[in-house]
Design an enzyme around this catalytic site. Structure first.
Site, short mmCIF file in Angstrom:
data_model
loop_
_atom_site.label_atom_id
_atom_site.label_comp_id
_atom_site.label_asym_id
_atom_site.label_seq_id
_atom_site.Cartn_x
_atom_site.Cartn_y
_atom_site.Cartn_z
N ASP A 240 -1.88 6.29 -8.32
CA ASP A 240 -3.03 5.41 -8.55
C ASP A 240 -4.22 5.93 -7.74
O ASP A 240 -4.09 6.28 -6.57
CB ASP A 240 -2.69 3.98 -8.12
CG ASP A 240 -3.75 2.98 -8.54
OD1 ASP A 240 -3.52 2.22 -9.49
OD2 ASP A 240 -4.84 2.98 -7.89
N GLU B 3 -6.50 3.88 -14.36
CA GLU B 3 -6.54 5.02 -13.44
C GLU B 3 -5.17 5.21 -12.78
O GLU B 3 -5.08 5.64 -11.65
CB GLU B 3 -7.64 4.86 -12.39
CG GLU B 3 -7.97 3.44 -12.02
CD GLU B 3 -6.96 2.83 -11.06
OE1 GLU B 3 -6.09 2.07 -11.57
OE2 GLU B 3 -7.03 3.08 -9.85
P1 GH3 Z 1 -7.11 0.67 -5.21
O1 GH3 Z 1 -7.31 1.75 -4.15
O2 GH3 Z 1 -6.59 -0.58 -4.57
O3 GH3 Z 1 -6.30 1.13 -6.31
O4 GH3 Z 1 -8.57 0.33 -5.71
P2 GH3 Z 1 -9.10 0.51 -7.19
O5 GH3 Z 1 -10.56 0.20 -7.19
O6 GH3 Z 1 -8.74 1.84 -7.70
O7 GH3 Z 1 -8.24 -0.56 -7.95
P3 GH3 Z 1 -8.46 -1.47 -9.18
O8 GH3 Z 1 -7.13 -1.48 -9.92
O9 GH3 Z 1 -9.00 -2.79 -8.73
O10 GH3 Z 1 -9.54 -0.80 -10.11
C1 GH3 Z 1 -9.25 0.15 -11.04
C2 GH3 Z 1 -10.49 0.49 -11.79
O11 GH3 Z 1 -10.32 1.58 -12.66
C3 GH3 Z 1 -10.98 -0.65 -12.63
C4 GH3 Z 1 -11.53 -0.02 -13.87
O12 GH3 Z 1 -12.92 -0.22 -13.99
C5 GH3 Z 1 -11.30 1.46 -13.67
N1 GH3 Z 1 -10.85 2.09 -14.90
C6 GH3 Z 1 -9.69 1.84 -15.57
N2 GH3 Z 1 -9.61 2.61 -16.67
C7 GH3 Z 1 -10.74 3.36 -16.73
C8 GH3 Z 1 -11.24 4.33 -17.64
O13 GH3 Z 1 -10.63 4.69 -18.66
N3 GH3 Z 1 -12.43 4.91 -17.37
C9 GH3 Z 1 -13.14 4.56 -16.27
N4 GH3 Z 1 -14.30 5.16 -16.07
N5 GH3 Z 1 -12.70 3.64 -15.41
C10 GH3 Z 1 -11.52 3.03 -15.61
MG MG Z 2 -6.71 2.27 -8.00
MG MG Z 3 -4.92 0.52 -10.43
#
Ligand code: GH3
Ligand code: MG
Ligand code: MG
Length: 456
Positions: A330, A373
């Site tokens: 992650d 992610e």
């Molecule tokens: P942590 O270290 O605790 O994992 O913090 P984090 O910010 O990575 O965790 P969180 O799961 O809260 O956020 C994940 C983010 O990833 C939220 C979302 O906007 C972003 N994301 C998810 N899928 C995609 C994608 O396909 N493209 C982009 N640009 N962003 C994405």
């Molecule tokens: Mg994350």
């Molecule tokens: Mg995550």
């Protein structure tokens, strides 16, 4: 092929006889003394071939067969009907209710084993096709399911190898209305004809003058284009010993003269269907692999593909008693990248990360985008210290070199990795992923940018 065979007969002595013969060939046997019990067993699932006596008090074999073939749970289970000798009308009725093949009483050993084996192979293919349709991509699932229901056995291109004109004509008479037959009178041309034509079945006579039918058959088995082409021997009672050898060489089935139409039709359709299912399976494999299994943004495998393979690989690892591992990855604070640089930069970071991931795992490892992610890597045949080594290498490949951001600005990024291996006796995809997830959570809590292994 091993398979579970349900023997249905109201006379215990008959059941015991069939059971003894089939058990000797390592088939797994279940028995049912009546039509109703047989239906219950079949609806409960797990039966591969039904060996069905026609004459039974209460519900007879025809009615059992009709019900099996009209229920979606059992319509793919092949039914082999056991009829009284010379009961031509029984066979016609059998065909009408959907029987796949016939045996006459008293049951002949060679015929029994050949028929059950050939139907078990057919069942194996339909099972595989249906399983793929269920687990394959959503796109192709429908069409596959349709395909497996639609595949019929009509209009097959059949090559008849038979120098004797009268015999050849007889086969054309019997099959010509449903199939396209081509007769080859000179067996010397067999290999070339078969290799160049697009045939789905070969009917091979046994009296070929100076040519040996078994040699012709084994030639077909060794050539790439015809390795899976079904072959049915057309034999006389006196050919019995050679027929048995032929079956060992991979000839699919045989039929004895005088040829009975319903029997020939049934046997031809079983082989044609088997061939067509096999073809559909190979096609579906290349389609599902290419289309429905990759993630659009990163080109890595998608979640569905991962799920399917994790259960297959767990099973294989268990059978071969090998270790395997999963990495759950992650991105750290990824939300802030999106927030301060925009979603497009976020996407390009995900793409760049998958390149680095791919470069730092082994060729046999399966890298997938788990969602958002989060990524997961499936690692077959690996002990935990080597798996930790790989995870550490991926972590370093992210942390040690910035990612390209907007303009000239570099982005510094890290990942957290949870690691788990197969170690429970009853390990499931869920239990394994659960531990990887717990490990990942610990990696986050203990400060991110690290690899944590969670033992069971
Ligand atoms: P942590 O270290 O605790 O994992 O913090 P984090 O910010 O990575 O965790 P969180 O799961 O809260 O956020 C994940 C983010 O990833 C939220 C979302 O906007 C972003 N994301 C998810 N899928 C995609 C994608 O396909 N493209 C982009 N640009 N962003 C994405
Ligand atoms: Mg994350
Ligand atoms: Mg995550």
């Amino acid at each position: 092929v091993t398979a579970r065979v349900l023997i249905v007969d109201d006379i215990p002595a008959n059941v015991r006889l069939l059971e003894a013969r089939l058990s000797a060939e390592y088939f797994d046997i279940q028995t049912a003394p009546s039509g109703l019990t047989a239906l219950e067993r079949c609806f409960a699932g797990g039966i591969d071939v039904v060996l069905l006596d026609v004459m039974m008090p209460g519900m007879d074999g025809f009615e059992v067969c009709r019900r099996l073939k009209s229920d979606p749970r059992t319509q793919h289970v092949p039914v082999l009907m056991v009829t009284a000798l010379d009961q031509h009308s029984d066979r016609v009725r059998g065909l009408e209710v959907g029987a796949d093949d016939f045996l006459s009483k008293p049951v002949d050993d060679v015929q029994l084993i050949a028929r059950v084996r050939s139907l078990a192979r057919l069942k194996q293919l339909t099972d595989e096709l249906r399983a793929r349709a269920r687990t394959g991509g959503e796109l192709s699932a429908e069409s596959l399911m349709e395909a497996s229901n639609d595949i019929d056995a009509d209009n097959a291109r059949i090559l008849v190898i038979e120098p004797e004109t009268r015999q050849a004509r007889r086969l054309v008479e019997l099959l010509g209305a449903r199939h396209n037959l081509e007769v080859l009178a000179d067996p010397g041309d067999a290999a070339a004809t078969v290799a160049s034509g697009d045939f789905e079945l070969v009917l091979l006579g046994m009296a070929l003058g100076e040519h040996d039918p078994l040699r012709i058959a084994s030639q077909m088995r060794t050539m790439e284009q015809t390795r899976t082409l079904p072959i049915i021997l057309i034999a006389e009672e006196v050919d019995r010993a050679r027929v048995v050898r032929g079956l060992d060489l991979g000839i699919n089935d045989f039929i004895l003269r005088p040829i009975e139409r319903s029997e020939l039709l049934a046997r031809v359709s079983t082989q044609v269907r088997r061939h067509r299912y096999g073809q559909a399976l190979r096609d579906s494999l290349s389609n599902t692999l290419a289309l429905a299994v990759t993630d659009e943004l990163t080109g890595l495998y998608n979640r569905r593909y991962f799920d399917r393979h994790l259960s297959l690989m767990l099973e294989k690892a268990r059978q071969q008693q090998r270790e395997m591992a999963v990495l759950l990855i992650d991105m750290d604070y990824f939300k802030s990248i999106n927030d301060s640089h925009g979603h497009d930069i976020g996407d390009s970071v995900l793409r760049e990360f998958s390149l680095r991931l791919r470069r730092n795992i082994r060729g046999v490892d399966l890298p997938c985008r788990f969602g958002g992610e989060e990524f997961v890597v499936l690692m077959p045949d690996i002990d935990i210290s080597r798996a930790e080594g790989v995870a550490e290498r991926v972590r370093a490949a992210v942390a040690e070199r910035p990612f390209p951001g907007q303009g000239q600005r570099d982005l510094n990024l890290t990942i957290s990795v949870g690691l788990a291996r197969n170690e429970l006796a009853d390990e499931t995809p869920d239990s394994l992923l659960k531990r990887a997830d717990v490990a990942l959570y610990r990696a986050k809590r203990e400060g991110r940018n690290r690899v944590v292994f969670d033992a069971a």
